[in-house]
Design a protein around this motif. Structure first.
Motif, PDB file in Angstrom:
ATOM      1  N   GLU B 312      25.647 119.518 -42.484  1.00  0.00           N
ATOM      2  CA  GLU B 312      24.507 118.852 -41.861  1.00  0.00           C
ATOM      3  C   GLU B 312      23.249 119.697 -42.023  1.00  0.00           C
ATOM      4  O   GLU B 312      23.306 120.920 -41.871  1.00  0.00           O
ATOM      5  CB  GLU B 312      24.822 118.652 -40.374  1.00  0.00           C
ATOM      6  N   LEU B 313      22.150 119.053 -42.339  1.00  0.00           N
ATOM      7  CA  LEU B 313      20.866 119.737 -42.545  1.00  0.00           C
ATOM      8  C   LEU B 313      19.806 119.104 -41.651  1.00  0.00           C
ATOM      9  O   LEU B 313      19.822 117.883 -41.445  1.00  0.00           O
ATOM     10  CB  LEU B 313      20.401 119.555 -43.995  1.00  0.00           C
ATOM     11  N   ALA B 314      18.912 119.930 -41.161  1.00  0.00           N
ATOM     12  CA  ALA B 314      17.794 119.388 -40.387  1.00  0.00           C
ATOM     13  C   ALA B 314      16.587 120.299 -40.556  1.00  0.00           C
ATOM     14  O   ALA B 314      16.732 121.490 -40.842  1.00  0.00           O
ATOM     15  CB  ALA B 314      18.158 119.275 -38.912  1.00  0.00           C
ATOM     16  N   SER B 315      15.423 119.712 -40.393  1.00  0.00           N
ATOM     17  CA  SER B 315      14.200 120.509 -40.452  1.00  0.00           C
ATOM     18  C   SER B 315      13.159 119.843 -39.568  1.00  0.00           C
ATOM     19  O   SER B 315      13.257 118.650 -39.261  1.00  0.00           O
ATOM     20  CB  SER B 315      13.675 120.597 -41.893  1.00  0.00           C
ATOM     21  N   ALA B 316      12.197 120.636 -39.150  1.00  0.00           N
ATOM     22  CA  ALA B 316      11.130 120.082 -38.316  1.00  0.00           C
ATOM     23  C   ALA B 316       9.887 120.961 -38.417  1.00  0.00           C
ATOM     24  O   ALA B 316       9.981 122.153 -38.741  1.00  0.00           O
ATOM     25  CB  ALA B 316      11.585 119.985 -36.861  1.00  0.00           C
ATOM     26  N   GLY B 317       8.746 120.353 -38.173  1.00  0.00           N
ATOM     27  CA  GLY B 317       7.491 121.089 -38.157  1.00  0.00           C
ATOM     28  C   GLY B 317       6.599 120.537 -37.057  1.00  0.00           C
ATOM     29  O   GLY B 317       6.747 119.377 -36.655  1.00  0.00           O
ATOM     30  N   ALA B 318       5.696 121.384 -36.558  1.00  0.00           N
ATOM     31  CA  ALA B 318       4.793 120.930 -35.498  1.00  0.00           C
ATOM     32  C   ALA B 318       3.361 121.296 -35.863  1.00  0.00           C
ATOM     33  O   ALA B 318       3.098 122.359 -36.426  1.00  0.00           O
ATOM     34  CB  ALA B 318       5.175 121.569 -34.172  1.00  0.00           C
ATOM     35  N   VAL B 319       2.469 120.379 -35.564  1.00  0.00           N
ATOM     36  CA  VAL B 319       1.034 120.592 -35.802  1.00  0.00           C
ATOM     37  C   VAL B 319       0.304 120.353 -34.496  1.00  0.00           C
ATOM     38  O   VAL B 319       0.575 119.371 -33.797  1.00  0.00           O
ATOM     39  CB  VAL B 319       0.524 119.618 -36.897  1.00  0.00           C
ATOM     40  N   ASP B 320      -0.612 121.265 -34.148  1.00  0.00           N
ATOM     41  CA  ASP B 320      -1.404 121.102 -32.926  1.00  0.00           C
ATOM     42  C   ASP B 320      -2.763 120.503 -33.269  1.00  0.00           C
ATOM     43  O   ASP B 320      -3.414 120.938 -34.228  1.00  0.00           O
ATOM     44  CB  ASP B 320      -1.623 122.457 -32.237  1.00  0.00           C
ATOM     45  N   PHE B 321      -3.157 119.535 -32.499  1.00  0.00           N
ATOM     46  CA  PHE B 321      -4.486 118.911 -32.676  1.00  0.00           C
ATOM     47  C   PHE B 321      -5.308 119.218 -31.441  1.00  0.00           C
ATOM     48  O   PHE B 321      -4.990 118.767 -30.336  1.00  0.00           O
ATOM     49  CB  PHE B 321      -4.345 117.400 -32.861  1.00  0.00           C
ATOM     50  N   VAL B 322      -6.334 120.020 -31.652  1.00  0.00           N
ATOM     51  CA  VAL B 322      -7.195 120.392 -30.531  1.00  0.00           C
ATOM     52  C   VAL B 322      -7.982 119.165 -30.108  1.00  0.00           C
ATOM     53  O   VAL B 322      -8.500 118.430 -30.941  1.00  0.00           O
ATOM     54  CB  VAL B 322      -8.149 121.538 -30.942  1.00  0.00           C
ATOM     55  N   ASP B 323      -8.016 118.917 -28.784  1.00  0.00           N
ATOM     56  CA  ASP B 323      -8.689 117.743 -28.221  1.00  0.00           C
ATOM     57  C   ASP B 323      -8.127 116.441 -28.793  1.00  0.00           C
ATOM     58  O   ASP B 323      -8.776 115.414 -28.759  1.00  0.00           O
ATOM     59  CB  ASP B 323     -10.208 117.791 -28.473  1.00  0.00           C
ATOM     60  N   GLY B 324      -6.948 116.534 -29.341  1.00  0.00           N
ATOM     61  CA  GLY B 324      -6.296 115.320 -29.834  1.00  0.00           C
ATOM     62  C   GLY B 324      -6.911 114.753 -31.087  1.00  0.00           C
ATOM     63  O   GLY B 324      -6.542 113.669 -31.530  1.00  0.00           O
ATOM     64  N   ASP B 325      -7.867 115.452 -31.678  1.00  0.00           N
ATOM     65  CA  ASP B 325      -8.560 114.926 -32.858  1.00  0.00           C
ATOM     66  C   ASP B 325      -7.658 115.058 -34.083  1.00  0.00           C
ATOM     67  O   ASP B 325      -7.241 116.157 -34.450  1.00  0.00           O
ATOM     68  CB  ASP B 325      -9.859 115.712 -33.069  1.00  0.00           C
ATOM     69  N   ALA B 326      -7.395 113.911 -34.728  1.00  0.00           N
ATOM     70  CA  ALA B 326      -6.488 113.902 -35.878  1.00  0.00           C
ATOM     71  C   ALA B 326      -7.037 114.690 -37.063  1.00  0.00           C
ATOM     72  O   ALA B 326      -6.302 115.065 -37.975  1.00  0.00           O
ATOM     73  CB  ALA B 326      -6.206 112.468 -36.291  1.00  0.00           C
ATOM     74  N   GLY B 327      -8.351 114.953 -37.055  1.00  0.00           N
ATOM     75  CA  GLY B 327      -8.949 115.665 -38.173  1.00  0.00           C
ATOM     76  C   GLY B 327      -8.901 117.174 -38.026  1.00  0.00           C
ATOM     77  O   GLY B 327      -9.371 117.912 -38.894  1.00  0.00           O
ATOM     78  N   ASP B 328      -8.364 117.668 -36.911  1.00  0.00           N
ATOM     79  CA  ASP B 328      -8.401 119.100 -36.639  1.00  0.00           C
ATOM     80  C   ASP B 328      -6.994 119.583 -36.271  1.00  0.00           C
ATOM     81  O   ASP B 328      -6.675 119.817 -35.116  1.00  0.00           O
ATOM     82  CB  ASP B 328      -9.400 119.368 -35.490  1.00  0.00           C
ATOM     83  N   GLY B 329      -6.150 119.730 -37.263  1.00  0.00           N
ATOM     84  CA  GLY B 329      -4.756 120.113 -37.017  1.00  0.00           C
ATOM     85  C   GLY B 329      -4.457 121.530 -37.442  1.00  0.00           C
ATOM     86  O   GLY B 329      -5.040 122.043 -38.396  1.00  0.00           O
ATOM     87  N   GLU B 330      -3.545 122.165 -36.709  1.00  0.00           N
ATOM     88  CA  GLU B 330      -3.134 123.535 -37.033  1.00  0.00           C
ATOM     89  C   GLU B 330      -1.614 123.606 -36.994  1.00  0.00           C
ATOM     90  O   GLU B 330      -0.989 123.213 -36.004  1.00  0.00           O
ATOM     91  CB  GLU B 330      -3.725 124.498 -36.000  1.00  0.00           C
ATOM     92  N   PHE B 331      -1.030 124.071 -38.088  1.00  0.00           N
ATOM     93  CA  PHE B 331       0.421 124.165 -38.186  1.00  0.00           C
ATOM     94  C   PHE B 331       0.925 125.283 -37.282  1.00  0.00           C
ATOM     95  O   PHE B 331       0.500 126.426 -37.407  1.00  0.00           O
ATOM     96  CB  PHE B 331       0.798 124.439 -39.648  1.00  0.00           C
ATOM     97  N   THR B 332       1.809 124.955 -36.340  1.00  0.00           N
ATOM     98  CA  THR B 332       2.171 125.954 -35.325  1.00  0.00           C
ATOM     99  C   THR B 332       3.654 126.288 -35.239  1.00  0.00           C
ATOM    100  O   THR B 332       4.029 127.325 -34.681  1.00  0.00           O
ATOM    101  CB  THR B 332       1.712 125.485 -33.927  1.00  0.00           C
ATOM    102  N   ARG B 333       4.517 125.429 -35.703  1.00  0.00           N
ATOM    103  CA  ARG B 333       5.945 125.719 -35.604  1.00  0.00           C
ATOM    104  C   ARG B 333       6.686 125.082 -36.771  1.00  0.00           C
ATOM    105  O   ARG B 333       6.304 124.009 -37.240  1.00  0.00           O
ATOM    106  CB  ARG B 333       6.541 125.137 -34.313  1.00  0.00           C
ATOM    107  N   THR B 334       7.744 125.721 -37.184  1.00  0.00           N
ATOM    108  CA  THR B 334       8.628 125.082 -38.160  1.00  0.00           C
ATOM    109  C   THR B 334      10.051 125.612 -37.943  1.00  0.00           C
ATOM    110  O   THR B 334      10.248 126.712 -37.418  1.00  0.00           O
ATOM    111  CB  THR B 334       8.162 125.332 -39.608  1.00  0.00           C
ATOM    112  N   ALA B 335      10.995 124.819 -38.312  1.00  0.00           N
ATOM    113  CA  ALA B 335      12.398 125.229 -38.130  1.00  0.00           C
ATOM    114  C   ALA B 335      13.280 124.513 -39.139  1.00  0.00           C
ATOM    115  O   ALA B 335      12.948 123.420 -39.616  1.00  0.00           O
ATOM    116  CB  ALA B 335      12.856 124.901 -36.710  1.00  0.00           C
ATOM    117  N   GLY B 336      14.373 125.155 -39.477  1.00  0.00           N
ATOM    118  CA  GLY B 336      15.349 124.535 -40.373  1.00  0.00           C
ATOM    119  C   GLY B 336      16.752 124.904 -39.927  1.00  0.00           C
ATOM    120  O   GLY B 336      16.987 126.010 -39.429  1.00  0.00           O
TER     121      GLY B 336
END
Lengths: 115, 463
Positions: B312-336
């Motif tokens: 079994e394989l899995a992966s995930a990533g997280a991006v933070d959007f300051v003030d919820g603005d979709a144009g301002d994302g920062e990659f903050t977490r990843t896992a596999g």
């Protein structure tokens, strides 16, 4: 139990008519085929010879299938009917969705054999 | 919920009440910025939710592309670029479409590629981010995207007992029950059709009598006449043709009726033989349907008893959007995650192959956590052996190496005894040594007795 129904005409040709019923989406189903009232076959139906064209003219092929959702991944059910040997091979599809895992559905199909 | 009592080497007894992951917290809950806490030997069923540390109560499981877009659109605030903060989606794209040629049998004959595409699932979640020390006024949204798939999913047990494989027996049981439903349905249909044919035959009686009377009258006229006109011969021919046609219809209907009676008698005999009452069709049908449900449940349960390899394989990533603005994302977490398991097969009581009571698991997982510039990174590898002593008792031993190859490499080992008190409730006793950094300035000895609720319960299917 939910039900789905399908009725269609099938033009006979020169060859014996063959019926295949495929239960798709990896689900588990059982079919029962009647030619008019007489039972022809039950269980898995693959290339079932219904008879020669002369003996089939004007008769009805009735197929009933109970399909049970045995897969966690989907609640979609499909039954595909393939008729071959007539004027041309034809495929008919009946679909349905059950509400809960493990639910079953009754699919009815009637094919009117035309000479 | 999990209640854990941990006895430490210094003799101090610490009782902690830990909010369990199995009790769902609302997605909107403000994110607690703790490091990711994961079960070491299980690939998360919804990697995005795990990476965000959320357990949403309402998960949308779109079954078609249209449902997916509806879920997305309905979660967006009209006229803004804001990322929605209450998104929780899980779906398996393969099952968005019908697979008409995929039969039940093929379920057990699929290769790793087919297994992968059929089990590939995507999870998407968002959660509100709490204000941070470095930027107290910041509010935003964290978006997690995860994928999961199986490459191998083992072989179903085919226990042979009393001459029949348990698996095949359940399959046959389900088929028999389905046949009973079909027969009950057919009998109802046949009786209705028979009634219609009887009515049709009855309706032919008067026209037949009329035609015969008319024909007799014409015959008498012909017999009594010195000369018979054309019109009388024509009338006789017409009446004869009508009578022939009606008699043919009657004969055909009578044959049809006889066929239906034969079919009915066969079904009645078979239903009685199957313990159903053909005179109580509604009751018989209900009982047959209940049996289908029971057999389907048994088959689904038996299907989960697998031996052989699982990967079994899995992966995930997280991006933070300051003030919820979709144009301002920062990659903050990843896992596999990667887990591989092997359960040897053994000979069943009747000779078929069944899963043995031993299971071996290997795990590798990588996690990078860049939230608040933490830049924590670790790679775990480990192995676990599980011995199912009884249906309700598992004994396992595990070894986990953290930060493999790094300066802060550390290890954990433990022996765990699990006793299933009832469904969803288990007593868990552990003994071993934890990672060095777990309890600063203290021993890393693990000696705990816990009571688990909801552990090992059914996972939410991807729907």
């Amino acid at each position: 139990m939910r039900e789905a129904a399908l009725e269609a005409d099938y033009q006979l040709g020169a060859e014996p008519v063959l019926l295949t019923v495929t239960i798709g989406n990896g689900q588990f189903g059982t079919s029962l085929v009647r030619l008019n009232s007489a039972e022809k076959c039950r269980g898995d139906i693959g290339d079932l010879e219904l008879g020669k064209p002369g003996s089939l003219k004007g008769k009805k092929v009735r197929v009933k299938s109970v399909v049970t959702d045995v897969r966690d991944e989907t609640n979609r059910l499909t039954v595909t009917y393939k008729l071959a040997g007539g004027a041309q091979d034809q495929t008919f599809v009946s679909t349905g969705v059950v509400e809960n895992d493990g639910d079953s559905m009754l699919f009815r199909a009637i094919f009117n054999l035309k000479g | 919920m999990q209640f854990r009592i941990r006895a430490r080497s210094c003799g101090l007894l610490v009782v902690t009440l830990i909010a369990a992951t199995s009790i769902a917290a609302p997605v909107r809950a403000v994110q607690d910025e703790k490091p990711i806490d994961l079960e070491p030997f299980r690939v998360p069923s919804s990697p995005a939710f795990t990476l965000l540390g959320v357990a949403p109560t309402n998960i949308d499981r779109p079954i078609a592309p249209r449902d997916f877009f509806t879920s997305i659109v309905s979660s967006l605030d009209a006229g803004t670029r804001d990322v929605p903060t209450d998104l929780a989606l899980e779906f398996s794209p393969y099952w968005w479409f019908d697979h008409k040629e995929l039969t039940y049998k093929e379920r057990y004959e699929r290769d790793p590629w087919e297994t992968a595409i059929q089990t590939f699932s995507i999870s998407i979640a968002t959660t509100e981010i709490a204000a941070r020390a470095s930027a107290p006024n910041e509010r935003g949204t964290r978006l997690g995207l995860g994928t999961r798939l199986l490459l191998m999913d083992g072989t179903p047990c085919k226990q042979v007992s009393e001459g029949f494989g348990a698996f095949e027996k359940q399959v046959e049981g389900l088929r028999d029950a389905q046949v009973d439903v079909l027969l009950s349905s057919d009998l109802a249909d046949l009786r209705a059709e028979k009634e219609a044919v009887v009515t049709l035959i009855a309706s032919m009686s008067d026209p037949l009598a009329n035609l015969r009377a008319q024909l007799e009258q014409v015959a008498r006229q012909i017999a009594g006449a010195a000369t018979v006109g054309e019109e009388l011969w024509a009338q006789r021919a017409r009446l004869t043709a009508q009578l022939d046609a009606l008699e043919r219809d009657l004969s055909s209907s009578l044959r049809d009726l006889a066929d239906k009676e034969v079919a009915e008698a066969k079904i009645v005999t078979e239903l009685r033989g199957n313990g159903l009452d053909p005179d109580d069709l509604a009751g018989s049908r209900a009982r047959a349907e209940a049996e289908v449900d029971r057999a389907a449940t048994a088959l689904r349960e038996l299907d989960k008893e697998r031996y052989g390899w699982t990967v079994e394989l899995a992966s995930a990533g997280a991006v933070d959007f300051v003030d919820g603005d979709a144009g301002d994302g920062e990659f903050t977490r990843t896992a596999g995650w990667l887990t591989a398991g092997y359960t040897p097969s053994t000979k069943g009581s009747g000779g078929g192959r069944v899963a043995s009571s031993l299971t071996f698991l290997g795990v590798a997982r990588y996690i990078w956590d860049g939230i608040d510039d933490r830049n924590d990174e670790f790679l775990d590898v480990g192995a676990r052996a599980i011995w199912r002593v009884r249906e309700d008792i598992n004994l396992s031993t595990e070894y986990l190496l953290r930060n493999l190859g790094g300066d802060d490499e550390t290890e954990r080992w433990a022996a765990v005894l699990e006793f299933q008190v009832s469904e969803g409730y288990a007593l868990v006793a552990s003994f071993g040594s934890d990672f060095e950094t777990s309890f600063e300035g203290d021993s890393d000895l693990i000696a705990s007795i816990g009571f688990s609720v909801g552990i090992g319960g059914p996972q939410a299917p991807v729907r």
